[in-house]
Design a protein around this motif. Structure first.
Motif, PDB file in Angstrom:
ATOM      1  N   TYR A 163      -5.523  17.265 -16.051  1.00 18.03           N
ATOM      2  CA  TYR A 163      -5.671  16.857 -17.448  1.00 18.03           C
ATOM      3  C   TYR A 163      -4.880  15.577 -17.710  1.00 18.03           C
ATOM      4  O   TYR A 163      -5.416  14.589 -18.262  1.00 18.03           O
ATOM      5  N   ASN A 164      -3.612  15.563 -17.318  1.00 21.05           N
ATOM      6  CA  ASN A 164      -2.768  14.404 -17.573  1.00 21.05           C
ATOM      7  C   ASN A 164      -3.236  13.174 -16.799  1.00 21.05           C
ATOM      8  O   ASN A 164      -3.143  12.044 -17.293  1.00 21.05           O
ATOM      9  N   LEU A 165      -3.761  13.388 -15.589  1.00 21.49           N
ATOM     10  CA  LEU A 165      -4.299  12.263 -14.823  1.00 21.49           C
ATOM     11  C   LEU A 165      -5.543  11.684 -15.491  1.00 21.49           C
ATOM     12  O   LEU A 165      -5.742  10.458 -15.497  1.00 21.49           O
ATOM     13  N   LEU A 166      -6.377  12.542 -16.054  1.00 21.72           N
ATOM     14  CA  LEU A 166      -7.558  12.061 -16.785  1.00 21.72           C
ATOM     15  C   LEU A 166      -7.135  11.241 -18.006  1.00 21.72           C
ATOM     16  O   LEU A 166      -7.730  10.195 -18.296  1.00 21.72           O
ATOM     17  N   ARG A 167      -6.118  11.724 -18.694  1.00 24.46           N
ATOM     18  CA  ARG A 167      -5.621  10.977 -19.856  1.00 24.46           C
ATOM     19  C   ARG A 167      -5.034   9.636 -19.422  1.00 24.46           C
ATOM     20  O   ARG A 167      -5.299   8.600 -20.051  1.00 24.46           O
ATOM     21  N   ASN A 168      -4.230   9.661 -18.362  1.00 22.82           N
ATOM     22  CA  ASN A 168      -3.610   8.415 -17.893  1.00 22.82           C
ATOM     23  C   ASN A 168      -4.651   7.401 -17.454  1.00 22.82           C
ATOM     24  O   ASN A 168      -4.439   6.190 -17.562  1.00 22.82           O
ATOM     25  N   ALA A 169      -5.790   7.900 -16.922  1.00 23.98           N
ATOM     26  CA  ALA A 169      -6.880   7.012 -16.503  1.00 23.98           C
ATOM     27  C   ALA A 169      -7.744   6.575 -17.681  1.00 23.98           C
ATOM     28  O   ALA A 169      -8.697   5.807 -17.501  1.00 23.98           O
ATOM     29  N   LYS A 170      -7.434   7.068 -18.887  1.00 27.40           N
ATOM     30  CA  LYS A 170      -8.167   6.746 -20.107  1.00 27.40           C
ATOM     31  C   LYS A 170      -9.652   7.067 -19.980  1.00 27.40           C
ATOM     32  O   LYS A 170     -10.526   6.267 -20.336  1.00 27.40           O
ATOM     33  N   LEU A 171      -9.897   8.266 -19.476  1.00 30.28           N
ATOM     34  CA  LEU A 171     -11.265   8.759 -19.348  1.00 30.28           C
ATOM     35  C   LEU A 171     -11.542   9.739 -20.488  1.00 30.28           C
ATOM     36  O   LEU A 171     -10.730  10.638 -20.745  1.00 30.28           O
ATOM     37  N   PRO A 172     -12.667   9.606 -21.167  1.00 24.18           N
ATOM     38  CA  PRO A 172     -13.028  10.567 -22.208  1.00 24.18           C
ATOM     39  C   PRO A 172     -13.479  11.888 -21.578  1.00 24.18           C
ATOM     40  O   PRO A 172     -14.342  11.890 -20.696  1.00 24.18           O
ATOM     41  N   PHE A 173     -12.905  12.986 -22.020  1.00 28.26           N
ATOM     42  CA  PHE A 173     -13.251  14.271 -21.413  1.00 28.26           C
ATOM     43  C   PHE A 173     -13.008  15.396 -22.418  1.00 28.26           C
ATOM     44  O   PHE A 173     -12.326  15.218 -23.441  1.00 28.26           O
ATOM     45  N   ARG A 174     -13.580  16.544 -22.084  1.00 30.94           N
ATOM     46  CA  ARG A 174     -13.349  17.772 -22.843  1.00 30.94           C
ATOM     47  C   ARG A 174     -12.930  18.872 -21.880  1.00 30.94           C
ATOM     48  O   ARG A 174     -13.461  18.942 -20.769  1.00 30.94           O
ATOM     49  N   TYR A 175     -12.006  19.684 -22.324  1.00 28.59           N
ATOM     50  CA  TYR A 175     -11.506  20.780 -21.499  1.00 28.59           C
ATOM     51  C   TYR A 175     -12.246  22.069 -21.846  1.00 28.59           C
ATOM     52  O   TYR A 175     -12.309  22.464 -23.009  1.00 28.59           O
ATOM     53  N   GLU A 176     -12.825  22.694 -20.841  1.00 29.85           N
ATOM     54  CA  GLU A 176     -13.535  23.972 -20.985  1.00 29.85           C
ATOM     55  C   GLU A 176     -14.561  23.932 -22.116  1.00 29.85           C
ATOM     56  O   GLU A 176     -14.586  24.796 -23.000  1.00 29.85           O
ATOM     57  N   CYS A 177     -15.402  22.928 -22.068  1.00 27.28           N
ATOM     58  CA  CYS A 177     -16.486  22.794 -23.056  1.00 27.28           C
ATOM     59  C   CYS A 177     -17.698  23.597 -22.592  1.00 27.28           C
ATOM     60  O   CYS A 177     -18.069  23.555 -21.411  1.00 27.28           O
ATOM     61  N   ARG A 178     -18.319  24.320 -23.497  1.00 32.70           N
ATOM     62  CA  ARG A 178     -19.488  25.140 -23.144  1.00 32.70           C
ATOM     63  C   ARG A 178     -20.613  24.270 -22.600  1.00 32.70           C
ATOM     64  O   ARG A 178     -20.925  23.208 -23.133  1.00 32.70           O
ATOM     65  N   LEU A 179     -21.218  24.743 -21.519  1.00 30.34           N
ATOM     66  CA  LEU A 179     -22.333  24.049 -20.882  1.00 30.34           C
ATOM     67  C   LEU A 179     -23.500  25.014 -20.749  1.00 30.34           C
ATOM     68  O   LEU A 179     -23.376  26.076 -20.130  1.00 30.34           O
ATOM     69  N   GLU A 180     -24.621  24.673 -21.346  1.00 32.96           N
ATOM     70  CA  GLU A 180     -25.810  25.511 -21.279  1.00 32.96           C
ATOM     71  C   GLU A 180     -26.555  25.254 -19.968  1.00 32.96           C
ATOM     72  O   GLU A 180     -26.970  24.128 -19.690  1.00 32.96           O
ATOM     73  N   LEU A 181     -26.712  26.298 -19.176  1.00 32.83           N
ATOM     74  CA  LEU A 181     -27.432  26.200 -17.916  1.00 32.83           C
ATOM     75  C   LEU A 181     -28.519  27.265 -17.871  1.00 32.83           C
ATOM     76  O   LEU A 181     -28.388  28.323 -18.493  1.00 32.83           O
ATOM     77  N   GLU A 182     -29.560  26.986 -17.115  1.00 30.11           N
ATOM     78  CA  GLU A 182     -30.672  27.936 -17.017  1.00 30.11           C
ATOM     79  C   GLU A 182     -30.363  29.041 -16.012  1.00 30.11           C
ATOM     80  O   GLU A 182     -29.597  28.854 -15.060  1.00 30.11           O
TER      81      GLU A 182
END
Length: 270
Positions: A163-182
């Motif tokens: 998480y902290n590495l993603l923030r430091n890299a300034k990447l937009p992200f969501r943690y444990e976001c629901r993903l609809e799969l078939e």
């Protein structure tokens, strides 16, 4: 695994190796071996404890000579190992306060509020996406007890590192976001859903932290099958990292993964 954790792991590995050499040396014969050059090659000289005068070993005593030679090498290896352990322990003392910035951000909401716009300065459309409300994983909320630099809580120290590495890299992200799969019987919540700032493509990051557990391995196989059946492929749009009890997460490896997929991020200054 950050540098200090790597050092702790290496210290444990060295201590285990030291113990193996020590056990071997406990059963080694007493005395020492010495060598003398002769026209035919080398002569082996054995010196018993307390003896001033060595005796020659015959070729028939090669087994004893080999064991004494190994003893000499293993004693030297023990010295090397001990010096390495002492060096790592000395460095660890210097690294104990290595993450000042992360610590104060994780524990001060006021500091985060005043600095977030500078430390995580995303384009407006990506910032809106990253900061928008979304459906999160409702399972075991009590396990969300590890703070991150944004104030959000995650489930493990390894997830915090990512998480902290993603923030430091300034990447937009969501943690444990629901993903609809078939063709799935229950909702899916990838550890991290990431938007590539350059292309706008979506990537999913899964960290598998118990790969030495058999039940966990079966869950991993099922999850992989689900992803593959839905067009989410490792090395394409699925990023993965792994760890076991013996091999914790390597932060340097995660950093390299992020650079491979998204390029090198900018610093906070400038």
């Amino acid at each position: 695994m950050d540098l200090s954790e790597k050092m702790k792991y290496e210290i444990e590995r060295l201590r285990s190796a030291r113990a193996q050499y020590e056990r071997w040396l406990e059963t080694a014969p007493e005395g020492t071996i010495h060598f003398r050059v002769n026209p035919q090659g080398w002569s082996w000289l054995y010196r018993a404890p307390g003896s001033q005068k060595p005796k020659y070993l015959s070729k028939k005593e090669r087994k004893l000579a080999e064991t004494l030679a190994l003893k000499r090498v293993y004693q030297a290896k023990l010295k090397d190992i001990q010096q390495q352990i002492e060096a790592y322990e000395c460095c660890l003392k210097s690294l104990q306060k290595i993450k000042h910035a992360e610590y104060i951000l994780e524990h001060s909401g006021a500091l985060r509020e005043l600095t977030q716009a500078f430390l995580y300065d995303l384009p407006e459309n990506l910032k809106a996406w990253a900061c928008a409300d979304y459906e999160k994983n409702p399972m075991n909320p009590g396990h969300l007890n590890v703070p991150t630099v944004s104030g959000e809580f995650v489930r493990s120290k390894s997830e915090r590192s990512i998480y902290n590495l993603l923030r430091n890299a300034k990447l937009p992200f969501r943690y444990e976001c629901r993903l609809e799969l078939e063709n799935t019987r229950k909702p899916n919540y990838p550890d991290f859903t990431i938007v590539d700032p350059k292309s706008g493509d979506i990537y999913y990051y899964e960290h598998f932290g118990m790969m030495d557990d058999e039940d966990y391995q079966q869950d991993f196989i099922k999850k992989m099958r689900t992803y593959l059946n839905n067009g989410i492929y490792p090395g394409v749009n699925l990023i993965m990292s792994f760890e076991t009890q013996e091999m914790p997460l390597d932060e340097i490896y995660v950093q390299q993964l992020l650079e491979y997929y998204f390029g090198k991020g900018s610093t906070d200054v400038g």
